[in-house]
Enzyme design. Sequence first.
Site, mmCIF file in Angstrom:
data_model
loop_
_atom_site.group_PDB
_atom_site.id
_atom_site.type_symbol
_atom_site.label_atom_id
_atom_site.label_comp_id
_atom_site.label_asym_id
_atom_site.label_seq_id
_atom_site.Cartn_x
_atom_site.Cartn_y
_atom_site.Cartn_z
ATOM 1 N N HIS A 171 -0.335 -1.687 3.189
ATOM 2 C CA HIS A 171 0.555 -2.546 2.494
ATOM 3 C C HIS A 171 -0.421 -3.299 3.198
ATOM 4 O O HIS A 171 -0.387 -4.247 3.549
ATOM 5 C CB HIS A 171 1.689 -2.435 2.704
ATOM 6 C CG HIS A 171 2.209 -1.410 1.792
ATOM 7 N ND1 HIS A 171 2.065 -1.000 0.563
ATOM 8 C CD2 HIS A 171 3.854 -0.639 2.223
ATOM 9 C CE1 HIS A 171 3.608 -0.883 0.039
ATOM 10 N NE2 HIS A 171 3.976 -0.058 1.780
ATOM 11 N N VAL A 172 -1.475 -4.442 2.649
ATOM 12 C CA VAL A 172 -1.908 -5.388 3.175
ATOM 13 C C VAL A 172 -2.509 -6.150 1.036
ATOM 14 O O VAL A 172 -3.555 -5.573 1.047
ATOM 15 C CB VAL A 172 -3.168 -5.455 4.181
ATOM 16 C CG1 VAL A 172 -3.870 -4.094 3.121
ATOM 17 C CG2 VAL A 172 -3.950 -6.147 4.567
#
Length: 441
Positions: A171-172
């Site tokens: 998650h980035v």
Amino acid sequence: MKKKQQQPQHPGGGADPWPHGAPLGGAPPGLGSWKRRVSLLPFVRFSLRDYGFCMATLLVFCLGSLFYQLGGGPPRFLLDLRQYLGNSTYLDDHGPPPSKVLPFPSQVVYNRVGKCGSRTVVLLLRILSEKHGFNLVTSDIHNKTRLTKNEQMELIKNISTAEQPYLFTRHVHFLNFSRFGGDQPVYINIIRDPVNRFLSNYFFRRFGDWRGEQNHMIRTPSMRQEERYLDINECILENYPECSNPRLFYIIPYFCGQHPRCREPGEWALERAKLNVNENFLLVGILEELEDVLLLLERFLPHYFKGVLSIYKDPEHRKLGNMTVTVKKTVPSAEAVQILYQRMRYEYEFYHYVKEQFHLLKRKFGLKSRVSHPPLRPQFFIPTPLETEEPIDDEEQDDEKWLEDIYKRNQQVSLEFFLRSLKLDGSQDIKQVIWNLSSVH
């Protein structure tokens, strides 16, 4: 007169009984001495002193081997010898070893958007990485999507040095590798209806999923009870921070990037996100049509996703996937949903843009569009990632008419069943509110 030749003297006195050497097998007991010769072959002779020297050398070698294994590594001189032999013998005779043939692309990044089916996809990737032998690189960091410049450089360095072919997932927000001198990888991602994503995340943070009754307590241990059981309508209508901007501006930054303006709801972030989708993402799919997403991934990246659809449809995998469905969802009021639409208008503009691009891509590959059966709940509660719809039969529609018909059909279905689910009396005011709700893009 010839002088009689003097016989060699034995050190113990008297003549040496074997002037031409001891017989095979050595001398009989009692006749030997420190200079006695021991011969294994007629032409190989050595003394007991030589024999003792060989045994001492063997003992040192054995002790060295023992210390090598106890120390966990070879001595330095063995490494130098190995390097010398490798450089002067093997490479001179055979040349450098053949390089590994990598598939293209061999660098893929899945910067997965939260609550958009990513856990279902990661489960599939773990199975596929063992099956196809690619390097699946995951991260234990789940709640840090915005990075400083140094953090971006460090993460890009770690990703770029991974063994290829690799698929990195975390998650980035979007990372620009070329800005820091790295090779830009191929990006993939999946998004979903923004209101659905928000509601799924809202209840997941509070109550978790079917994997465990206490899962939500582990994820949000510091959440107060009054916050955990806060009514979703109150959160929206009273404009709590969790239900308002910038918290609602969630999907676009994953595609816009790490620039500070990417976190500000507006046209700048929206247009930059669209640009990155066109230039850096091989595929951005729609969760509502996950089977088609997997099918396209299998065609675009067969060395990563070959056979993914058969694994996804396997009953055992469906059983595992169902454990990731968020529990205790409730339906917000029509007024609350209308407010959410207004607050998330940029998110919806981006969502519809990606959806249109995805549908056009499907048509290019001959995939039929999908239309959902009439739902028994409001339209903004989509089927779970493990539910699919049947394709329509008409193949002669052009792209624009095809998309327009789907949109109109979904509007009619959502209006009819949304009214039925709320048990409205058919008043014109409420119907007008719902119509406005469904017409917001």
